[in-house]
Design an enzyme around this catalytic site. Structure first.
Site, PDB file in Angstrom:
ATOM      1  N   ASP A 280     -12.001   1.331   1.854  1.00 36.28           N
ATOM      2  CA  ASP A 280     -11.015   1.416   2.926  1.00 36.28           C
ATOM      3  C   ASP A 280     -11.695   1.769   4.240  1.00 36.28           C
ATOM      4  O   ASP A 280     -12.797   2.342   4.268  1.00 36.28           O
ATOM      5  CB  ASP A 280      -9.976   2.480   2.558  1.00 36.28           C
ATOM      6  CG  ASP A 280      -8.713   2.379   3.390  1.00 36.28           C
ATOM      7  OD1 ASP A 280      -8.555   1.372   4.104  1.00 36.28           O
ATOM      8  OD2 ASP A 280      -7.894   3.307   3.339  1.00 36.28           O
TER       9      ASP A 280
ATOM     10  N   GLU B 289       0.862  -1.175   0.000  1.00 41.60           N
ATOM     11  CA  GLU B 289       0.000   0.000   0.000  1.00 41.60           C
ATOM     12  C   GLU B 289       0.906   1.235   0.000  1.00 41.60           C
ATOM     13  O   GLU B 289       1.821   1.342   0.817  1.00 41.60           O
ATOM     14  CB  GLU B 289      -0.918   0.040   1.215  1.00 41.60           C
ATOM     15  CG  GLU B 289      -1.807   1.281   1.217  1.00 41.60           C
ATOM     16  CD  GLU B 289      -2.747   1.373   2.409  1.00 41.60           C
ATOM     17  OE1 GLU B 289      -3.526   2.341   2.475  1.00 41.60           O
ATOM     18  OE2 GLU B 289      -2.689   0.484   3.285  1.00 41.60           O
TER      19      GLU B 289
ATOM     20  N   GLU C 124      -6.345  -4.547   8.014  1.00 40.81           N
ATOM     21  CA  GLU C 124      -5.382  -3.476   8.292  1.00 40.81           C
ATOM     22  C   GLU C 124      -4.998  -3.460   9.767  1.00 40.81           C
ATOM     23  O   GLU C 124      -5.801  -3.813  10.639  1.00 40.81           O
ATOM     24  CB  GLU C 124      -5.988  -2.118   7.933  1.00 40.81           C
ATOM     25  CG  GLU C 124      -6.180  -1.872   6.458  1.00 40.81           C
ATOM     26  CD  GLU C 124      -6.603  -0.440   6.182  1.00 40.81           C
ATOM     27  OE1 GLU C 124      -5.858   0.282   5.529  1.00 40.81           O
ATOM     28  OE2 GLU C 124      -7.693  -0.046   6.653  1.00 40.81           O
TER      29      GLU C 124
ATOM     30  N   ASN D 178      -4.382   5.143  -2.091  1.00 42.96           N
ATOM     31  CA  ASN D 178      -5.505   5.877  -1.516  1.00 42.96           C
ATOM     32  C   ASN D 178      -5.815   7.092  -2.387  1.00 42.96           C
ATOM     33  O   ASN D 178      -4.932   7.911  -2.665  1.00 42.96           O
ATOM     34  CB  ASN D 178      -5.165   6.342  -0.091  1.00 42.96           C
ATOM     35  CG  ASN D 178      -5.042   5.164   0.858  1.00 42.96           C
ATOM     36  OD1 ASN D 178      -6.011   4.703   1.416  1.00 42.96           O
ATOM     37  ND2 ASN D 178      -3.812   4.668   1.019  1.00 42.96           N
TER      38      ASN D 178
ATOM     39  N   GLU E  19      -8.087   2.688  -3.385  1.00 41.40           N
ATOM     40  CA  GLU E  19      -8.754   2.608  -2.090  1.00 41.40           C
ATOM     41  C   GLU E  19      -9.504   3.904  -1.828  1.00 41.40           C
ATOM     42  O   GLU E  19      -8.914   4.991  -1.848  1.00 41.40           O
ATOM     43  CB  GLU E  19      -7.731   2.351  -0.978  1.00 41.40           C
ATOM     44  CG  GLU E  19      -7.044   1.000  -1.100  1.00 41.40           C
ATOM     45  CD  GLU E  19      -6.175   0.684   0.101  1.00 41.40           C
ATOM     46  OE1 GLU E  19      -6.101   1.554   1.017  1.00 41.40           O
ATOM     47  OE2 GLU E  19      -5.592  -0.404   0.155  1.00 41.40           O
TER      48      GLU E  19
END
Length: 532
Positions: free
Chosen positions: A163, A42, A220, A101, A133
């Site tokens: 997310d 990520e 996560e 993201n 995300e």
């Protein structure tokens, strides 16, 4: 005097940061839980601010969105992420996935969509190596144009993940209508699954929802082995968090990948016949004495000095019997076992204490939180017998559950077979109806005769010719067809013969069934004027 630095509010600050190279990415590995392999990263944005130091996204992204520059920053993040994928590919690390993201607002037009497609084509990166995300709160309020752009990207193989799931207010209907491929369980839930029955329940329900919607699950914020084991038992696919690695610079990811490092997968579920006993007591001397008592017994003993240690061990190991002291500084034994019941209802729970708190113990027994209350000091032989009996109780329940699961599986198989048979019978009935209807409109007289010569099928032409319009079903063929030479039914199986009916000559043709089907018998047709 210290200087208070104001939050970022000016668009010029952001533009200057982009131009000056103050933004950077760090990468946190994502681990495949079944194998322990690194399957992707990520990308996490950082701002190396000259006055404020290194800033996390939560410290500046809201200000950037208010400045209207979220799209500019998102473009930079996506471009850097694709470039990093290309760098990994060039070093032979093929097929890694990059999770990025992105604020949902940047998809209000197709600018990001066009940019991403161009970057993938230019750097020869597959669409399925990118995962976008978007947060639950913003995605559930997305405009139709946003949804359309995300759907267009998914058609290119690019995945879309929701997310921080569990922090917003989406419902099942909303989730089902969104263009999603992956659901990421928020760390606020992950941190409590080992000790908080409510968080554990939410995590289990979230996984069930994700599987019902056919979404991949990423966990996560995994920080302990217990959390890892908990989500492995729920068959989650991927996880990330400090337990594996903190976010790292690009050079460090290169070193990790070059080393071929893999993380140990979670332990398998409890094997049949395997026994695990957990002991909780705040007095080390008591735990040592209990270890001595159980030395040589056919079970594995785990010891904990605090409830938190005990919960972690419960998550990491397939514990069948839990024995706890009653009077401890952090939590009463009955309260601890009540939480254990909610987290692991199949465990057998025992209190071992030198103090009898009648009310709390009675309440725990009445609520089913404890199986037995044993007192200190104990008799070694009797204590071993009690633990043996507790394991038998646990195994009896486990055997019952295994049997119930097996019965459910067998019932599903039977239901599937019955449904298949029912569908086959319906198809055969429909085919038979069609056959009867087709025979009925054929102008040639046709008879279907069983092995004994009884007529099972006759069409309208045969009924009119041989029965005066009355159905011939149930009659013997020898009684229906006119005599001519050898009128026995057996003779019909050999070639053809001619008969005269109402002054007209008919050739009787016979075809035996069974060569290409399960049918038994003979089909007889009467051809008018044949060889007359």
């Amino acid at each position: 005097m210290s200087t208070v630095v104001a939050p970022v509010t000016a668009a010029t600050d952001v533009r200057h940061a982009l131009a000056a190279g103050q933004f950077g990415l760090v990468f946190q590995p994502q681990i495949h839980l079944a194998t322990g392999q690194v399957v992707g990263f990520e990308a996490l944005l950082r701002w190396h601010h000259p006055q404020r130091g290194v800033l996390a996204p939560s410290e500046f992204l809201p200000d950037i969105e208010r400045c209207g520059l979220a799209a500019d920053v998102a473009r930079w993040v996506i471009e850097q992420g694709v470039l990093q994928l290309r760098a990994w590919e060039d070093l032979g690390h093929r097929g890694l996935q990059m999770a990025v993201n992105v604020p949902v607002s940047v998809f209000n037009d197709d600018g990001i969509t066009v940019l991403l497609q161009d970057l993938l084509a230019r750097h020869e990166i597959s669409g399925n190596q990118i995962e976008l995300e978007l947060t639950e709160r913003t995605l559930t309020d997305a405009l139709p144009a946003v949804v359309q752009n995300l759907q267009a990207l998914r058609r290119q193989g690019i995945a879309v993940a929701i997310d921080d799931f569990g922090t917003g207010y989406s419902n099942l209907r909303q989730l089902a209508g969104l263009p999603l491929d992956c659901l990421k369980i928020d760390l606020s839930i992950v941190q409590g699954v080992v000790t908080d029955p409510s968080d554990a329940m939410v995590a289990r329900m979230t996984c069930e929802i994700a599987r019902a919607l056919k979404l991949r699950i990423v966990v996560e914020g995994v920080e302990t082995e217990g959390q890892l084991q908990f989500f492995s038992n729920l068959r989650c696919e991927l996880a990330q968090g400090f337990f594996f690695a903190r976010p790292m610079e690009a050079a460090d990811t290169m070193a990790m990948l070059a080393s071929g490092r893999a993380f140990a997968p979670a332990a398998p579920q409890l094997a049949v016949g395997e026994r695990h006993l957990l002991l909780l007591d705040d007095e080390p001397n008591i735990l040592r004495s209990l270890r001595r008592v159980f030395r040589g017994q056919p079970w594995t003993v785990h010891v904990a000095h605090t409830p938190d240690e005990a919960f972690e061990l419960l998550a990491r190991h397939p514990v069948g019997v839990v024995m706890s002291d009653q009077r401890m500084p952090l939590m009463r034994g009955t309260d601890f076992l009540a939480k254990v019941k909610r987290l692991y209802p199949d465990t057998v729970r025992i209190v071992l204490s030198g103090y009898t708190e009648l009310q709390s113990v009675t309440e725990a027994i009445n609520e089913g939180a404890i199986y037995k209350f044993l007192t200190k000091p104990w008799n070694d032989t009797q204590l071993n017998e009690e633990i043996e009996q507790a394991f038998r109780q646990f195994e009896m329940v486990a055997d019952t559950q295994r049997l119930q699961r097996r019965l459910r599986e067998i019932n599903k198989q039977l239901e599937s077979r019955l449904l298949q048979n029912e569908e086959r019978l319906q198809r055969e009935e429909a085919a038979l109806d069609v056959t009867h209807e087709a025979l009925g409109v054929v102008p040639v007289p046709i008879l279907g005769v069983d092995a004994n010569g009884m007529i099972a099928i006759s069409n309208a032409a045969a009924d009119m010719l041989l029965g005066g319009g009355v159905s011939l079903v149930g009659e013997h063929v020898g009684d229906v067809l006119p005599e001519h030479g050898d009128s026995r039914f057996d003779s019909l199986h050999h070639g053809t013969r001619q008969v005269r009916i109402a002054g007209t000559t008919y050739e009787v043709r016979c075809n035996d069934l069974g060569a290409a089907s399960r049918g038994m018998g003979t089909v007889i047709t009467l051809i008018q004027g044949a060889n007359a």
